[in-house]
Scaffold this active site. Structure first.
Site, PDB file in Angstrom:
ATOM      1  N   LYS A  87     147.397 -21.529 -74.882  1.00 27.44           N
ATOM      2  CA  LYS A  87     146.163 -21.827 -74.135  1.00 27.44           C
ATOM      3  C   LYS A  87     145.250 -22.665 -75.021  1.00 27.44           C
ATOM      4  CE  LYS A  87     143.249 -19.174 -70.975  1.00 27.44           C
ATOM      5  NZ  LYS A  87     142.730 -17.826 -70.694  1.00 27.44           N
TER       6      LYS A  87
HETATM    7  O1  G3P Z   1     140.573 -16.107 -68.779  1.00 27.20           O
HETATM    8  C1  G3P Z   1     139.517 -16.906 -68.406  1.00 27.20           C
HETATM    9  C2  G3P Z   1     138.707 -16.438 -67.224  1.00 27.20           C
HETATM   10  O2  G3P Z   1     139.525 -15.887 -66.250  1.00 27.20           O
HETATM   11  C3  G3P Z   1     137.513 -15.615 -67.564  1.00 27.20           C
HETATM   12  O3  G3P Z   1     136.913 -15.004 -66.449  1.00 27.20           O
HETATM   13  O4  G3P Z   1     135.288 -13.448 -65.431  1.00 27.20           O
HETATM   14  O5  G3P Z   1     135.084 -14.048 -67.879  1.00 27.20           O
HETATM   15  O6  G3P Z   1     134.531 -15.710 -66.119  1.00 27.20           O
HETATM   16  P1  G3P Z   1     135.381 -14.528 -66.486  1.00 27.20           P
END
Ligand code: G3P
Length: 218
Positions: A87
């Site tokens: 990633k």
């Molecule tokens: O992995 C990246 C992403 O899915 C993070 O989500 O909820 O922290 O904005 P969030």
């Protein structure tokens, strides 16, 4: 549409895997920290544990932000297990690294994507997955789902093979809208996946079926 779980929590990964609908896992440094996984050796070991639970792709994020650092770290991560997807953040050196990894046959997930232009660059650089963060766009009063639709159109126009991995998915309606829009993958918390199970009419209907069965078989 593939379902990935967005967590480093092994119990939740196991639960999703046992449900039989899990296609992969995404993690990020915040999710690893949330589980108390710190130090390089522990982090690498944790990725291996995740790969042993699931059969699909497991995204492991680099910490380096310079080209050489991203390459070194990414190659180390990719060597851990065949399911690892490196990633890489959507930054200048990240785009260069995506290109390098594509040439080497190493799978990548370009993360922190918030615009169609960034998604176009990721595809041009040969990313395996692109991760637009729809929830975080919604958080700043911008339509995250509109970005998914825009990327679906752009990739279809030019037959890009990069898969659209909708990230920062927070609730079941995000999942439904991603499916309607043609996202290739959604990554979300276990709660968003299991919420898809629920409908009050299912509960009422099942209760009635079982009650009627019991009346005739008691
Ligand atoms: O992995 C990246 C992403 O899915 C993070 O989500 O909820 O922290 O904005 P969030």
């Amino acid at each position: 549409m593939k379902f990935f779980i967005d967590t480093a929590n092994l119990d939740q990964i196991r639960e999703a895997q046992e449900l039989g609908v899990l296609d992969g896992v995404t993690t990020n440094p915040s999710l690893m920290a949330k589980e108390g996984i710190t130090g390089t050796a522990n982090i690498l070991n944790h990725y291996k544990k995740i790969c042993e639970i699931v059969t699909g792709d497991v995204s492991a994020e680099v910490i380096a932000t310079d080209y050489k650092g991203i390459i070194d770290e990414g190659e180390r991560l990719a060597d851990l297990h065949p399911q690892i997807v490196v990633k890489v953040p959507m930054i200048r050196d990240g785009v260069k690294a995506l290109n390098y990894f594509a040439d080497k046959g190493i799978k990548t997930n370009c993360t922190l994507v918030f615009s169609a232009g960034q998604a176009l660059l990721a595809a041009k650089a040969g990313a395996t997955y692109v991760s637009p963060f729809i929830g975080r766009l919604d958080d700043v009063s911008t339509d995250g789902m509109a970005l998914i639709k825009q990327i679906v159109t752009i990739y279809a126009n030019y037959l890009f093979e990069t898969q659209i991995l909708a990230a920062s998915v927070r609730h079941p309606m995000h999942i439904i809208q991603c499916a309607e829009s043609g996202a290739d993958v959604v990554t979300c918390p276990l709660s968003a996946i299991t919420a898809l199970l629920n409908h009050p009419l299912t509960d009422i209907g099942l209760e009635k079926f079982l009650a009627d069965y019991r009346k005739g078989n008691s």
